[in-house]
Design a protein around this motif. Structure first.
Motif, PDB file in Angstrom:
ATOM      1  N   GLN A  53      15.362   3.757  28.407  1.00 57.09           N
ATOM      2  CA  GLN A  53      14.361   3.251  27.752  1.00 57.09           C
ATOM      3  C   GLN A  53      13.525   3.304  26.756  1.00 57.09           C
ATOM      4  O   GLN A  53      13.242   4.366  26.988  1.00 57.09           O
ATOM      5  CB  GLN A  53      13.207   1.820  28.184  1.00 57.09           C
ATOM      6  CG  GLN A  53      13.122   0.618  27.192  1.00 57.09           C
ATOM      7  CD  GLN A  53      11.479   0.089  27.616  1.00 57.09           C
ATOM      8  OE1 GLN A  53      10.707   0.403  27.922  1.00 57.09           O
ATOM      9  NE2 GLN A  53      12.267  -0.852  28.437  1.00 57.09           N
ATOM     10  N   THR A  54      13.951   3.248  24.848  1.00 55.58           N
ATOM     11  CA  THR A  54      13.472   4.489  24.274  1.00 55.58           C
ATOM     12  C   THR A  54      12.071   2.973  23.362  1.00 55.58           C
ATOM     13  O   THR A  54      13.131   1.397  23.840  1.00 55.58           O
ATOM     14  CB  THR A  54      15.074   4.537  23.150  1.00 55.58           C
ATOM     15  OG1 THR A  54      14.618   3.121  22.385  1.00 55.58           O
ATOM     16  CG2 THR A  54      15.410   5.003  23.808  1.00 55.58           C
ATOM     17  N   TYR A  55      11.613   3.449  22.783  1.00 50.76           N
ATOM     18  CA  TYR A  55      10.607   1.885  21.958  1.00 50.76           C
ATOM     19  C   TYR A  55      10.979   1.281  20.767  1.00 50.76           C
ATOM     20  O   TYR A  55      10.837   0.311  20.412  1.00 50.76           O
ATOM     21  CB  TYR A  55       9.628   3.495  21.436  1.00 50.76           C
ATOM     22  CG  TYR A  55       8.314   2.461  20.753  1.00 50.76           C
ATOM     23  CD1 TYR A  55       7.316   1.142  21.330  1.00 50.76           C
ATOM     24  CD2 TYR A  55       8.120   2.708  19.166  1.00 50.76           C
ATOM     25  CE1 TYR A  55       6.825   1.030  20.528  1.00 50.76           C
ATOM     26  CE2 TYR A  55       7.040   1.585  18.345  1.00 50.76           C
ATOM     27  CZ  TYR A  55       6.304   0.771  19.260  1.00 50.76           C
ATOM     28  OH  TYR A  55       5.918   0.231  19.144  1.00 50.76           O
ATOM     29  N   PHE A  56      12.371   2.300  20.431  1.00 53.33           N
ATOM     30  CA  PHE A  56      12.849   1.267  19.581  1.00 53.33           C
ATOM     31  C   PHE A  56      13.840   0.094  20.464  1.00 53.33           C
ATOM     32  O   PHE A  56      13.944  -1.008  19.921  1.00 53.33           O
ATOM     33  CB  PHE A  56      14.281   1.855  18.416  1.00 53.33           C
ATOM     34  CG  PHE A  56      13.297   3.366  17.848  1.00 53.33           C
ATOM     35  CD1 PHE A  56      14.034   3.047  17.016  1.00 53.33           C
ATOM     36  CD2 PHE A  56      12.815   3.234  17.612  1.00 53.33           C
ATOM     37  CE1 PHE A  56      13.654   4.311  15.763  1.00 53.33           C
ATOM     38  CE2 PHE A  56      11.773   4.175  16.314  1.00 53.33           C
ATOM     39  CZ  PHE A  56      12.765   4.104  15.683  1.00 53.33           C
ATOM     40  N   ASN A  57      14.372   0.075  21.759  1.00 52.02           N
ATOM     41  CA  ASN A  57      14.885  -0.810  22.206  1.00 52.02           C
ATOM     42  C   ASN A  57      13.938  -1.961  23.010  1.00 52.02           C
ATOM     43  O   ASN A  57      14.498  -2.859  22.822  1.00 52.02           O
ATOM     44  CB  ASN A  57      15.533  -0.240  23.632  1.00 52.02           C
ATOM     45  CG  ASN A  57      16.544   1.075  24.108  1.00 52.02           C
ATOM     46  OD1 ASN A  57      16.563   1.366  24.792  1.00 52.02           O
ATOM     47  ND2 ASN A  57      17.340   0.162  23.199  1.00 52.02           N
ATOM     48  N   VAL A  58      12.452  -1.431  22.889  1.00 48.98           N
ATOM     49  CA  VAL A  58      11.562  -2.732  23.068  1.00 48.98           C
ATOM     50  C   VAL A  58      11.359  -3.238  21.856  1.00 48.98           C
ATOM     51  O   VAL A  58      11.171  -4.458  21.729  1.00 48.98           O
ATOM     52  CB  VAL A  58      10.189  -1.610  23.739  1.00 48.98           C
ATOM     53  CG1 VAL A  58       9.387  -3.050  24.080  1.00 48.98           C
ATOM     54  CG2 VAL A  58      10.411  -0.779  24.996  1.00 48.98           C
ATOM     55  N   ARG A  59      10.857  -2.705  20.581  1.00 44.75           N
ATOM     56  CA  ARG A  59      11.032  -3.274  19.260  1.00 44.75           C
ATOM     57  C   ARG A  59      12.311  -3.825  19.094  1.00 44.75           C
ATOM     58  O   ARG A  59      12.159  -4.926  18.266  1.00 44.75           O
ATOM     59  CB  ARG A  59      10.438  -2.589  18.795  1.00 44.75           C
ATOM     60  CG  ARG A  59       8.790  -1.773  19.047  1.00 44.75           C
ATOM     61  CD  ARG A  59       8.432  -0.812  17.699  1.00 44.75           C
ATOM     62  NE  ARG A  59       7.928  -1.543  16.746  1.00 44.75           N
ATOM     63  CZ  ARG A  59       8.609  -1.261  15.650  1.00 44.75           C
ATOM     64  NH1 ARG A  59       8.255   0.492  15.379  1.00 44.75           N
ATOM     65  NH2 ARG A  59       8.040  -1.933  14.503  1.00 44.75           N
ATOM     66  N   GLY A  60      13.329  -4.066  19.137  1.00 46.26           N
ATOM     67  CA  GLY A  60      14.508  -4.487  18.836  1.00 46.26           C
ATOM     68  C   GLY A  60      14.617  -3.346  17.773  1.00 46.26           C
ATOM     69  O   GLY A  60      15.981  -4.420  16.501  1.00 46.26           O
ATOM     70  N   ILE A  61      14.558  -2.531  17.077  1.00 46.86           N
ATOM     71  CA  ILE A  61      15.856  -1.793  16.625  1.00 46.86           C
ATOM     72  C   ILE A  61      16.535  -1.207  17.040  1.00 46.86           C
ATOM     73  O   ILE A  61      16.572  -0.699  17.528  1.00 46.86           O
ATOM     74  CB  ILE A  61      14.221  -0.530  15.924  1.00 46.86           C
ATOM     75  CG1 ILE A  61      13.192  -1.685  15.583  1.00 46.86           C
ATOM     76  CG2 ILE A  61      14.938   0.716  14.890  1.00 46.86           C
ATOM     77  CD1 ILE A  61      12.085  -0.304  15.386  1.00 46.86           C
ATOM     78  N   VAL A  62      17.465  -1.288  15.913  1.00 44.47           N
ATOM     79  CA  VAL A  62      19.029  -0.466  15.916  1.00 44.47           C
ATOM     80  C   VAL A  62      19.523   0.586  15.985  1.00 44.47           C
ATOM     81  O   VAL A  62      18.685   1.637  14.766  1.00 44.47           O
ATOM     82  CB  VAL A  62      20.839  -1.102  15.228  1.00 44.47           C
ATOM     83  CG1 VAL A  62      21.078  -0.889  15.113  1.00 44.47           C
ATOM     84  CG2 VAL A  62      19.504  -2.716  15.517  1.00 44.47           C
TER      85      VAL A  62
END
Length: 204
Positions: free
Chosen positions: A12-21
């Motif tokens: 998991q990345t922070y972008f995954n959590v925030r819904g950023i492509v």
């Protein structure tokens, strides 16, 4: 010849959590959960006799297998394993407007129009084409490697599984994925079979 391929998606990345492509154009690191997932996978499979680990050129795959690298497992990075380029959407948060565009593309792929992509990005056909030399290398160029670990990305993993299992790319969404999930695939010299499907038991 039996070749065992352990195919994992990055943690998991922070972008995954925030819904950023992210795609191939955003080189995001793992977050704390992602690092924990990497440690959990290593704890479960540290004694598997991998001869080599293959990863994409992006940081999140390197960090997902870092415990294996720290233990001295030989490794190679390949652009063939990079995530699909989502073009102009990379680095942006998912919005209802973009969802219309994105889901329209997925529907087009499901109908067989896998030559289509988002503006400035890759099509599913493009990803499949850059993966084929890698597939040939691991199957024919490395006969001494019978157990390997491959770390890559969700959409690219779906494309790769279609190619290994001789599915049309229009069927790629049959292969679900989660962060640090495992697909275990065996190759007998003439065909592939899936031995583990979307396995996350190591994360419990």
């Amino acid at each position: 010849m039996l070749k065992k391929i352990y195919l994992i998606r990055h943690g998991q990345t922070y972008f995954n959590v925030r819904g950023i492509v992210q795609g191939s154009g955003v080189d995001a690191p793992l977050n704390d959960v992602g690092h924990q997932q990497a440690a959990q996978f290593h704890a479960a499979y540290a004694h598997t006799p991998f001869q080599r680990v293959y990863m994409s050129t992006l940081m999140r795959t390197h960090q997902s297998v870092q415990p294996f690298l720290d233990a001295g497992l030989p490794s190679e990075q390949h652009r063939a394993l990079d995530e699909i380029s989502w073009g102009h959407r990379e680095g942006t948060r998912i919005t209802p407007e973009e969802d219309i565009e994105y889901h329209g593309l997925l529907r087009a792929w499901q109908h067989g129009d896998t030559h289509l992509g988002l503006p400035g990005g890759e099509s599913a056909d493009d990803v499949a084409a850059r993966q084929r030399p890698f597939i040939d290398e691991i199957l024919r160029g490395r006969p001494d490697e019978d157990t390997i670990l491959v770390c890559m990305h969700g959409r690219a993993m779906r494309v790769l599984l279609c190619q290994l299992l001789n599915y049309p790319l229009s069927a790629m969404d049959l292969f679900e994925h989660r962060n640090l999930c495992l697909y275990r695939v065996h190759y007998t010299g003439s065909m592939f079979s899936v031995r583990s499907f979307l396995d996350t038991g190591h994360l419990c």
